[in-house]
Every structure is written in structure tokens, then in C-alpha cells.
Design an enzyme around this catalytic site. Structure first.
Site: not given
Ligand code: UD1
Length: 416
Positions: A22-23, A115, A120, A303, A395
Site C-alpha cells: 500500500k505505502n 488514520c 501528524r 504499523d 483502507r
Molecule cells: C508513513 C506510512 C505509515 C507509517 C509511517 C511511519 C504511508 C502512506 N504511511 O506515514 O503507514 O506508519 O510512515 O513508518 O506511507 N512528522 C513530523 N513532521 C513532519 C512529518 C512527520 O513531525 O513533517 C512526524 C509524524 O508526526 C510522526 C513521525 O514523524 O510522529 C513519522 O511520520 P512519517 O514518517 O512522516 O509518516 P507518514 O509518512 O505520515
């Protein structure tokens, strides 16, 4: 959406073929916005997040056909107004910002949803776009990003965000000059996107390491591609065998993507045998408690954290699980407690006392992976459970009830 009715304590066995990730699939779909021509992408999972992303791409002007796991994307002109309702329903849609900004110089995106697992923020994405010359305004509930032409930049992330790594990688493929991303996320899905982008004519290297370098090129074409296997779906089915005391084989997996999970279940007593594209697991007669902390790849994937907590309820002793990626990812433990799980939650850790005697209950999934944990626990519980909130599970899991049934589980979906 209906609910799952689960009759627990049936031992699972057999073989299950794992779908594309998915990701990765969602991001490859988005990356196509940078290109021109016809793409054929194989091994795309049939899940509702892919349907939502299909809606987003169609609204932006991309032709999408999807049949039996193969997606054809036709990209010529695209436009930069993303459909608000769709974007709000799925966080991954913020990834359209990078490609559209690079291609059109302007993009408007509603603040995304996704989710329900904690705050986030998107600061890493936004400050990085700014370093590449973009201005970002928050107008009401929207981000409006403008950049006549992005330029390369040397960017150090304060945290290796998966989404930000992908967004900036995509934006940089058509920026002027070189971009270096330091402290980049190293997830296998990032390598997949690098390979996809390079297939389109981009010049990206270093994905899978903390330093990714991208040389901007003036334009990108199209490519054919096959999505990597979903290590989270694979992990969920592996745990489904273990929660029921069963044994079975996962097909179409990349075992090295699953090392942290395989190490923990081996330490619990499970027998794991790994071949090139398959993993076979057998349940022990007694499972040991464990400790784990989630972290960015190659750490233990957040995850799979909820599904591991479901397994921990059956292990002998007290297991400790620390969530170090998201700040509120234990909401589902309240539902597990309804089955009789003995879980003590703290802010970022939970202690699970096992083995608990689980008995069927009425449960509500509140997020995707928490929902998967409820299904696992219901498979292990005595008697009947009902699980609502299937819109979350759908999803990310294709036809979960059919696939579990093919392994011997008693799960049906009833429509309401
Ligand atoms: C992606 C995955 C999700 C997985 C996550 C971590 C997809 C669609 N989703 O989510 O399934 O759980 O990686 O492996 O690929 N953060 C910040 N600022 C930012 C961005 C992120 O503080 O600008 C923080 C987030 O709040 C969180 C952490 O970084 O605490 C990890 O987030 P991130 O790695 O960005 O996850 P996603 O890309 O949203």
C-alpha cells in the site's frame, strides 16, 4: 461497510500470497503526476486507499484503469486543484504537493486526514519545500504552495519522515540543480519510489540510506513497474498464524524487509524458515513474552505494533511495547481489553500481561492497524466477536475476510 463476525480459536494454516505494498503503490501513483505517457504498474493492491488515490489522480486529469492488480495510468496535462473531500480522507494525498509543485509551480491541498493515531504535523515537508524556493501559505483549511521553479537544496531533516522524504524526492526530480536529503527515511518503499522515478528518467540515488541525492532534470516520461510486496500485510498474516497456534507460508515477500518482526517472533519461540520469496512460520506450544520499541526502518515498524500487542496477550509473562514513532497509537488497546486482554497503558508504552483468556466481544476498529489487531485478537478469542469500523481495515487490507477464510478462519462480513 458492515462488520466482521468472527468465530475464534480455529487454527490457521496454508499459504497466503502477499499483495503489493500500500505505502509504495500510493506514492508511485502520485509520482506519475511528474511524467508524461502511459504507465503500467503491476501488483497494486485492491484497497480503498488506492481507490481514493485513483479519485485524486482522476480529478487532477490522469486517466486511470485498474484491473486484477494492474493499473494503467495515462498522464498528459495535469491541473493543480486537488479535490478537498478525497484529500481529507487520506493523509497520503499530501504527497501530491511535491510533484505538482515541481510540475506546475503552484498547488493547493486541503490539510489531509488519515488514520487516527496522533498528531501528524507536516513541518518537515513544508520547511523543505521552502528551502527549495517555495512559498507556503495556509489559507483557511488549505496549504497553498507556489514556486515558479524549484531549485535544489541541501536539506537535513530533523526526523527521518517517510512522507517528507518521498515528497521532497519527487519535488527535486524536476528542480534546478542538485538536492541532497540528509537523515532521510530508509524504508524499502522509498527505494521502490527511487526505482520508479529513475524508470521515468529521473536521477535519484541513495534511497535506502540516510543520504539521498537528486539531480533535477527538465522533464520525465513514463515507466512500467511492479510494486514491492507489502511487509505490513505480510506481518499481519504471519501473526494471524501465530495467534491461532497455526502454521503457514507467506508467498511473494521480501524476507529481509521483515527482519525485526522475524527476530521477535523467533525469540518468542516460533519457528521461522526463510527462502528467497517465502517465509514459513510454525507456532510454538508456549510463547515467551518480549520487549519491543518501534522506530524508523530498519527498526520495528510502527504499523505492526498493534498486531504485536494482540499477540503479546497470548505470550507467557509481561511484554513491553514502546511506541516511538506516533504519539497516540494505543487507542485500540481499550477494545482489546473488552476481550479480556490485560494491558496497562502509559503514554508511550504498554505492558501486556499474558497469557490472557480471551473471550469474544463486540469491538470497533478506530484505525487501520489497530483494526487488524482486533481481528487477530478475535481469531484467538473463545466464541464470537463482531468488529465494526471496517472502513479503516479496508483502507489497507484487500479482502481480508476471504483471505483469512482461505486459511481456515471463520470470518464473515455482514452488511448492515
Ligand atoms: C508513513 C506510512 C505509515 C507509517 C509511517 C511511519 C504511508 C502512506 N504511511 O506515514 O503507514 O506508519 O510512515 O513508518 O506511507 N512528522 C513530523 N513532521 C513532519 C512529518 C512527520 O513531525 O513533517 C512526524 C509524524 O508526526 C510522526 C513521525 O514523524 O510522529 C513519522 O511520520 P512519517 O514518517 O512522516 O509518516 P507518514 O509518512 O505520515
Amino acid at each position: 461497510m458492515g462488520k466482521f463476525l468472527v468465530d475464534g480459536r480455529h487454527c490457521l494454516s496454508g499459504r497466503v500470497r502477499i499483495n503489493g505494498a500500500k505505502n509504495s503503490a500510493l506514492k508511485l501513483m502520485v509520482a506519475a503526476l511528474l511524467g508524461h505517457g502511459t504507465f503500467e504498474v503491476k501488483n497494486v493492491p485492491h484497497i480503498t486507499d488506492v481507490e481514493t488515490m485513483t479519485g485524486v489522480l482522476q480529478a487532477l486529469g490522469v486517466g486511470v484503469r485498474f484491473d486484477s492488480g494492474t493499473m494503467q495510468l495515462k498522464v498528459s496535462e495535469v491541473q493543480g486543484h486537488t479535490p478537498e473531500a478525497l484529500v481529507k480522507s487520506m493523509r497520503a494525498s499530501v504527497q501530491v504537493m511535491g510533484p505538482l509543485l515541481a510540475r506546475l509551480g503552484r498547488v493547493e491541498v486541503a490539510r489531509p486526514g488519515g488514520c487516527n493515531i496522533g498528531s501528524r504535523p507536516l513541518d518537515i515537508h513544508m520547511t523543505s519545500f521552502e528551502k527549495m524556493g517555495a512559498t507556503i501559505d495556509v489559507e483557511g483549511d488549505k496549504f497553498v504552495a507556489r514556486a515558479p521553479r524549484l531549485h535544489g537544496a541541501d536539506i537535513t531533516f530533523r526526523y527521518p519522515s517517510v512522507g517528507a522524504t518521498e515528497n521532497i524526492m519527487m519535488a527535486a526530480t524536476m528542480a534546478r540543480g542538485e538536492t541532497v536529503i540528509r537523515n532521510a527515511a530508509c524504508e524499502p518503499e522509498i527505494v521502490d519510489i527511487q526505482d520508479f522515478l529513475n524508470g521515468m528518467g529521473a536521477q535519484v540515488k541513495g534511497a535506502g540510506t540516510p543520504v539521498i541525492t537528486i539531480q533535477g532534470v527538465p522533464e520525465l516520461g513514463a515507466t512500467d513497474f511492479s510494486v514491492i510486496p507489502d511487509r505490513i500485510e505480510a506481518g499481519t498474516y504471519l501473526l494471524a498464524f501465530l495467534v491461532t497456534g497455526g502454521n503457514g507460508t507467506l508467498e511473494n515477500v521480501v524476507p529481509e524487509h521483515m527482519t525485526p518482526l522475524l527476530e521477535i517472533v523467533s525469540s518468542m519461540g516460533a519457528e521461522v524458515s526463510v527462502h528467497e520469496r517465502t517465509i514459513t512460520v510454525s507456532s510454538p506450544s508456549k510463547m515467551n513474552a518480549f520487549r519491543l520499541i518501534t522506530g524508523p526502518y530498519p527498526g520495528f515498524p510502527t504499523d505492526l505494533q498493534p498486531q504485536m500487542v494482540a499477540l503479546a496477550t497470548l505470550a507467557h509473562g509481561t511484554s513491553e511495547v514502546e511506541e516511538a514513532v506516533f504519539d497516540q497509537r494505543f487507542g485500540y488497546t481499550r477494545e482489546l481489553a473488552k476481550l479480556g486482554a490485560l494491558i496497562e497503558p502509559n503514554t508511550s508504552t504498554v505492558a501486556i500481561h499474558g497469557p490472557a483468556t480471551l473471550a469474544g466481544a463486540n469491538l470497533v476498529a478506530g484505525d487501520l492497524r489497530g483494526g487488524a489487531a482486533l481481528v487477530l485478537a478475535a481469531l484467538a478469542a473463545d466464541g464470537h466477536s463482531a468488529i465494526e469500523g471496517l472502513e479503516h481495515i479496508d483502507r489497507g487490507y484487500e479482502a481480508m475476510e476471504h483471505r483469512l477464510r482461505s486459511l481456515g478462519a471463520k470470518v464473515v462480513r455482514v452488511e448492515e
